[in-house]
Structure formats: C-alpha cells, structure tokens
Design a protein around this motif. Structure first.
Motif, PDB file in Angstrom:
ATOM      1  N   MET A  63       0.807  -1.264   0.057  1.00  0.00           N
ATOM      2  CA  MET A  63      -0.097   0.047  -0.101  1.00  0.00           C
ATOM      3  C   MET A  63       0.731   1.160  -0.127  1.00  0.00           C
ATOM      4  SD  MET A  63      -2.941  -1.208   2.583  1.00  0.00           S
ATOM      5  CE  MET A  63      -3.728   0.352   2.694  1.00  0.00           C
ATOM      6  N   ASP A  64       1.900   1.259   0.728  1.00  0.00           N
ATOM      7  CA  ASP A  64       2.847   2.335   0.828  1.00  0.00           C
ATOM      8  C   ASP A  64       3.706   2.572  -0.432  1.00  0.00           C
ATOM      9  OD1 ASP A  64       4.492   4.248   2.052  1.00  0.00           O
ATOM     10  OD2 ASP A  64       5.947   2.863   1.786  1.00  0.00           O
TER      11      ASP A  64
ATOM     12  N   GLY B 171      -5.913   1.861   0.732  1.00  0.00           N
ATOM     13  CA  GLY B 171      -6.846   0.785   0.704  1.00  0.00           C
ATOM     14  C   GLY B 171      -6.729  -0.047  -0.401  1.00  0.00           C
ATOM     15  N   VAL B 172      -6.833  -1.542  -0.063  1.00  0.00           N
ATOM     16  CA  VAL B 172      -6.763  -2.385  -1.126  1.00  0.00           C
ATOM     17  C   VAL B 172      -7.836  -3.700  -0.988  1.00  0.00           C
ATOM     18  CG1 VAL B 172      -4.393  -2.200  -1.693  1.00  0.00           C
ATOM     19  CG2 VAL B 172      -5.081  -3.730   0.012  1.00  0.00           C
TER      20      VAL B 172
ATOM     21  N   SER C  77      -8.025  -1.449   4.745  1.00  0.00           N
ATOM     22  CA  SER C  77      -7.889  -0.015   4.546  1.00  0.00           C
ATOM     23  C   SER C  77      -6.931   0.713   5.746  1.00  0.00           C
ATOM     24  CB  SER C  77      -9.356   1.067   4.344  1.00  0.00           C
ATOM     25  OG  SER C  77      -9.814   0.897   5.851  1.00  0.00           O
ATOM     26  N   GLU C  78      -6.377   1.746   5.606  1.00  0.00           N
ATOM     27  CA  GLU C  78      -5.646   2.268   6.467  1.00  0.00           C
ATOM     28  C   GLU C  78      -6.450   2.224   8.055  1.00  0.00           C
ATOM     29  OE1 GLU C  78      -4.730   6.160   5.361  1.00  0.00           O
ATOM     30  OE2 GLU C  78      -2.933   5.442   4.143  1.00  0.00           O
ATOM     31  N   ARG C  79      -7.884   2.592   7.703  1.00  0.00           N
ATOM     32  CA  ARG C  79      -8.575   2.499   8.971  1.00  0.00           C
ATOM     33  C   ARG C  79      -8.609   1.206  10.011  1.00  0.00           C
ATOM     34  NH1 ARG C  79     -13.978   1.982  10.373  1.00  0.00           N
ATOM     35  NH2 ARG C  79     -14.657   3.542  12.249  1.00  0.00           N
ATOM     36  N   ASP C  80      -8.524   0.069   9.054  1.00  0.00           N
ATOM     37  CA  ASP C  80      -8.347  -0.946   9.412  1.00  0.00           C
ATOM     38  C   ASP C  80      -7.250  -1.545  10.390  1.00  0.00           C
ATOM     39  OD1 ASP C  80     -11.186  -2.115   8.515  1.00  0.00           O
ATOM     40  OD2 ASP C  80     -10.058  -2.365   6.473  1.00  0.00           O
ATOM     41  N   PHE C  81      -6.243  -1.139   9.637  1.00  0.00           N
ATOM     42  CA  PHE C  81      -4.891  -1.212  10.420  1.00  0.00           C
ATOM     43  C   PHE C  81      -4.996  -0.206  11.492  1.00  0.00           C
ATOM     44  CE2 PHE C  81      -3.044  -2.531   6.409  1.00  0.00           C
ATOM     45  CZ  PHE C  81      -1.954  -3.423   6.677  1.00  0.00           C
TER      46      PHE C  81
ATOM     47  N   SER D  10      -8.741   7.166  14.284  1.00  0.00           N
ATOM     48  CA  SER D  10      -7.920   7.977  14.122  1.00  0.00           C
ATOM     49  C   SER D  10      -6.650   7.605  14.192  1.00  0.00           C
ATOM     50  CB  SER D  10      -8.559   9.097  15.251  1.00  0.00           C
ATOM     51  OG  SER D  10      -7.555  10.061  15.335  1.00  0.00           O
ATOM     52  N   PHE D  11      -5.652   8.350  13.331  1.00  0.00           N
ATOM     53  CA  PHE D  11      -4.232   8.357  13.634  1.00  0.00           C
ATOM     54  C   PHE D  11      -3.896   8.827  14.509  1.00  0.00           C
ATOM     55  CE2 PHE D  11      -0.101  10.151  12.801  1.00  0.00           C
ATOM     56  CZ  PHE D  11       0.775   9.037  12.516  1.00  0.00           C
TER      57      PHE D  11
END
Length: 205
Positions: free
Chosen positions: A85-86, A92-93, A107-111, A122-123
């Motif tokens: 992803m990076d 997201g994939v 997605s980033e949110r899942d991580f 939230s990051f």
C-alpha cells in the motif's frame, strides 16, 4: 483548493447542454416567459442542473475505474500488505481469493482500529496510545494476515453502476473506494472518490 472546488468554479461555465436540457428547463417554469437577463439566468441554472443529472447517469463505473488494481490475498502478511500500500501510495486494497473473487477490503482505518484507534479510526488515537504505552502499538497485529483485519463482506460495485450510484454508495457506507466486480464477483477494477471527482471534471464539465 481541491479538484472538486475547481470543478465547481470552472465547470459551471463550460458544461455542454443539449436542446433537451433547455426544453426541460423552459417547461419547468410556469407562465409566460419574457426573456430578460434574470429569466435567462433562471433557465440556464435549471438547464445546467438538468445536464449534470443527465450526464451523471451516463458515465458508468467501467468508464472511470482503475483496471490495474493493487490487491492482496487473505493469507498475505500484514507487513507485506502495508508495504504494498505504501509503495503504490494507496490507502486501501481489495482482498481476493485464488479465483480473484473479492472477499474483503483492507484500509488504513482497519490497521488503525487494530492498533488502538478504537471506533473513530483516528491516527492521532494511535499516536496517543503509543505515547502512553511507551511501546509499538503495531505489536498486536505483528505476524497476522489480511484476513485477520479485513472488512468483510466487502462493499462492491458493478461495472454498470452510474457515477450517481457510486457517489451514493461511498457516502452511505463512509468509504473512500469501492472495488468493481464482474457478474461472478471477480475483481475488475476499483473506483475511488478521486476518480469520481475527476470524471465530473473530464466528462461532465
């Protein structure tokens, strides 16, 4: 200024309207029409909105989707999924099985949710957790695979879905992208919010 803002500023004066749009606008105004600047402006505004509505139903997912999609398998290690992803600069994939059927989305949110971000994803929640614990918040998901954190079942779109339908889908499910599948559920492409905005600029305006 975002591309969406630019579309709103520059698109209004360059949208192509058909006779159908003009007639629809004129029919919607009751009574006798004495063409004055204000009357023309009113007709133009209605015709413009009619044109946008008409064209938004002409452009389909298959017209704007990205066909070369970055994807991972259910057993792909999260370290590899994050690296991919990076490298591809995507947030997201889709997760696909051996038949290319979409079984989930990461997605980033899942991580973030699995790293202590709780419900809001939230990051900054992750940063706060990291600072308070004085350790790496990624440890709980170290060694895990895509299937352990993916959102499933995935929200997917069909090739024939219109821009209007895609926009509604993203808004209702609060997602930034949607995989496009064929009639057998196999991955055919992906549409992001950016793709929709660009399509309005390029195709509608």
């Amino acid at each position: 200024m975002t591309s969406k803002d630019q579309c709103g500023i520059f698109g209004a004066s360059s949208v192509e309207m058909s006779d159908e749009d003009i007639l629809a606008a004129m029919k919607s105004i009751s009574g006798y029409i004495d063409i004055t600047p204000s009357d023309f402006q009113e007709i133009y505004g209605i015709a413009y909105r009619h044109a946008i509505e008409r064209l938004s139903h002409l452009v389909k997912a298959e017209d704007i989707m990205t066909r070369k999609v970055v994807s991972v398998g259910p057993d792909t290690p999260l370290s590899e999924a994050a690296r991919r992803m990076d490298e591809m600069n995507v947030s997201g994939v889709p997760v696909v099985d051996e038949t290319q059927t979409v079984v989930g989305v990461i997605s980033e949110r899942d991580f973030l949710l699995k790293m202590g971000a709780e419900k809001n994803g939230s990051f900054m929640a992750v940063i706060a957790e990291c600072l308070s614990n004085r350790g790496c918040v990624a440890m709980p998901i170290k060694g895990k695979t895509a299937k352990d954190i993916m959102t499933s079942p995935a929200i997917t779109a069909q090739k024939g879905n219109t821009i209007s339908e895609l926009s509604k889908m993203l808004a209702e499910h609060r997602i930034n992208r949607v995989p496009v599948v064929d009639d057998k559920g196999r991955l055919a492409g992906i549409v992001s919010r950016g793709d929709i905005v660009e399509s309005y600029c390029a195709k509608v305006f």
